[in-house]
Write an enzyme that holds these catalytic residues in place. Structure first.
Site, short mmCIF file in Angstrom:
data_model
loop_
_atom_site.label_atom_id
_atom_site.label_comp_id
_atom_site.label_asym_id
_atom_site.label_seq_id
_atom_site.Cartn_x
_atom_site.Cartn_y
_atom_site.Cartn_z
N GLN A 131 0.85 -1.28 0.13
CA GLN A 131 -0.17 0.01 -0.14
C GLN A 131 0.90 1.25 -0.09
O GLN A 131 1.51 1.40 0.84
CB GLN A 131 -0.99 -0.25 1.16
N SER A 166 4.16 -1.25 4.11
CA SER A 166 4.36 -2.76 4.66
C SER A 166 4.58 -3.76 3.68
O SER A 166 3.75 -3.95 2.46
CB SER A 166 2.70 -3.09 5.46
N GLU A 248 -9.74 -2.18 4.80
CA GLU A 248 -8.55 -2.25 5.81
C GLU A 248 -8.76 -2.32 7.41
O GLU A 248 -8.42 -3.24 8.10
CB GLU A 248 -7.48 -1.33 5.41
N GLU A 385 -6.35 8.25 16.86
CA GLU A 385 -6.74 9.62 16.85
C GLU A 385 -7.52 10.05 15.79
O GLU A 385 -8.69 10.55 15.84
CB GLU A 385 -5.60 10.74 17.21
#
Length: 402
Positions: A131, A166, A248, A385
């Site tokens: 990604q 990743s 995701e 957050e």
């Protein structure tokens, strides 16, 4: 694929017989070996045989449409399949970002040509994806990304840098956000599919505190991307990107809450760890009453979360996929996973503080690395957050504080 007509007993018999014929007995109970390909590890001949069999059957992605190589199963049939696999110690060998994120988005938004090109490799687990979202200066404010894609007639020329990519060092392809219009913010972003073997692509793994390198820096220098690898409308990539993020977060939260991410199979359960390392009182309960209470609360939260994820998945099926509520799941899943690892470290005592050398079992060393790795659970897939902000605005309808 046979038509079971909604008869789950018939399907269960067929699934059990197929698994008996195709699951290599040598892999029984060895989750790491079975999922080596999806995790980027070395694949044994037996593991390859298992992955290829599941891929050919379409059961690696059991509910995906059969016309694109998926199993074409109902959610009820997929649950039966999962039960029969669990009964013989079999794990799904096909996964990764192609299954978790890009594949479902491709099915929903992709052209027929892109589906035919990319879905077969995802369904069989033979093509790995990464990604390309975050950049050094564009993390929480992802829409400020600066990686450029210039129109050169028959191709785009891509220049820029991504970070926290990743598995980029193992990936064959990258689904990547790029800026195609500098005059607008969200409306100037497009979604490109980039072959990682293209000239100009450079990947540098990032060493994490737990000793692993699952994340990478990825650099694009004059990388040519054919025009037919534009996914979604030109300058309309932000809508596609948000949808992918929902998939995701949905998939990450399911793994986190179940204790599957950052919890190696070599490590025992929290309860067993406490019984082994803390000991039992005269009634056979965990000796430390405060730790016992917190373990019970954790197990209740984890179970409630698993049931909520299952219910949300059923609701998403009828409402055309995940919603902004996946941000709730991602936030809760990250917290539950981190709580689990903290409880494990506490239960292990000084045996949960090792890094290497004598005096520590393999499971104890694996636990320390899992605990450190779990610190990233509240960052990956959108920070806690950011997810709370999404919940505030899109689920609760509260005004933007800005």
């Amino acid at each position: 694929m046979a038509d079971f007509g909604g008869d789950l007993d018939t399907f269960r018999s067929e699934a059990k017989a197929w698994l008996e014929d195709n699951f290599p007995k040598a892999l029984k109970g060895d989750a790491a070996a079975q999922t080596a390909a999806a995790a980027g590890g070395k694949e044994s001949p037996e593991a390859r045989q298992w992955r290829e069999a599941m891929g050919a059957k379409g059961w690696g992605v059991p509910t995906w449409p059969a016309e694109y190589g998926g199993g074409g199963l109902s959610r009820q049939e997929a649950r039966v399949l999962a039960e029969e696999m669990a009964a013989i110690g079999a794990r799904n060998p096909i996964g990764g970002m192609g299954v978790m994120m890009f594949g479902p988005t491709l099915i929903e938004y992709g052209t027929e040509a892109l589906k035919r090109q990319h879905l077969p490799g995802i369904v069989t687990g033979s093509v790995r994806w990464c990604q390309g979202y975050s950049e050094p200066g564009s993390g929480s404010d992802l829409a400020s990304l600066q990686t450029r894609a210039e129109d050169k007639g028959d191709h785009y020329l891509v220049n820029g840098q991504k970070i926290w990519t990743s598995g980029a060092n193992l990936a064959d392809w990258c689904f990547c956000l790029v800026r195609t219009d500098t005059s607008k913010k969200h409306e100037g972003i497009s979604f490109l599919l980039i072959d990682m073997t293209s000239p100009g692509v450079e990947v540098r793994p990032i060493l994490l505190i737990n000793g692993g390198s699952p994340f990478c820096e990825t650099f694009f220098t004059d990388v040519k991307v054919p025009k037919d690898q534009l996914f979604g409308p030109l300058n309309g990539g932000w809508t596609v990107a948000k949808r992918l993020l929902q998939f995701e977060r949905d998939n990450i939260s399911a793994g986190l809450g179940g204790g599957n991410i950052g919890a190696p199979t070599a490590v025992m359960s929290v309860e067993d760890a406490a019984k082994t390392y803390v000991g039992l009182d005269e009634t056979g309960r965990i000796a430390d009453s405060d730790l016992r209470r917190r373990i019970i609360e954790h197990r209740m939260e984890a179970r409630a979360f698993q049931l909520t994820v299952r219910r949300a998945a059923d609701e998403a099926k009828s409402n055309a996929g995940p919603s902004a509520a996946t941000s709730i799941m991602k936030y809760a899943g990250a917290k539950i996973a981190q709580d689990r690892n903290e409880l494990m470290i506490e239960a292990f005592g000084h045996q949960g503080l090792g890094w290497e050398g004598e005096g520590f079992a393999e499971a104890e060393l694996a636990l320390v690395r899992a605990w450190l790795r779990s610190k990233g659970n509240s960052i990956e897939g959108g920070t806690s957050e950011i997810n709370l902000n999404v919940v505030s605005k899109r689920v609760l309808g509260l005004p933007d504080p800005k």
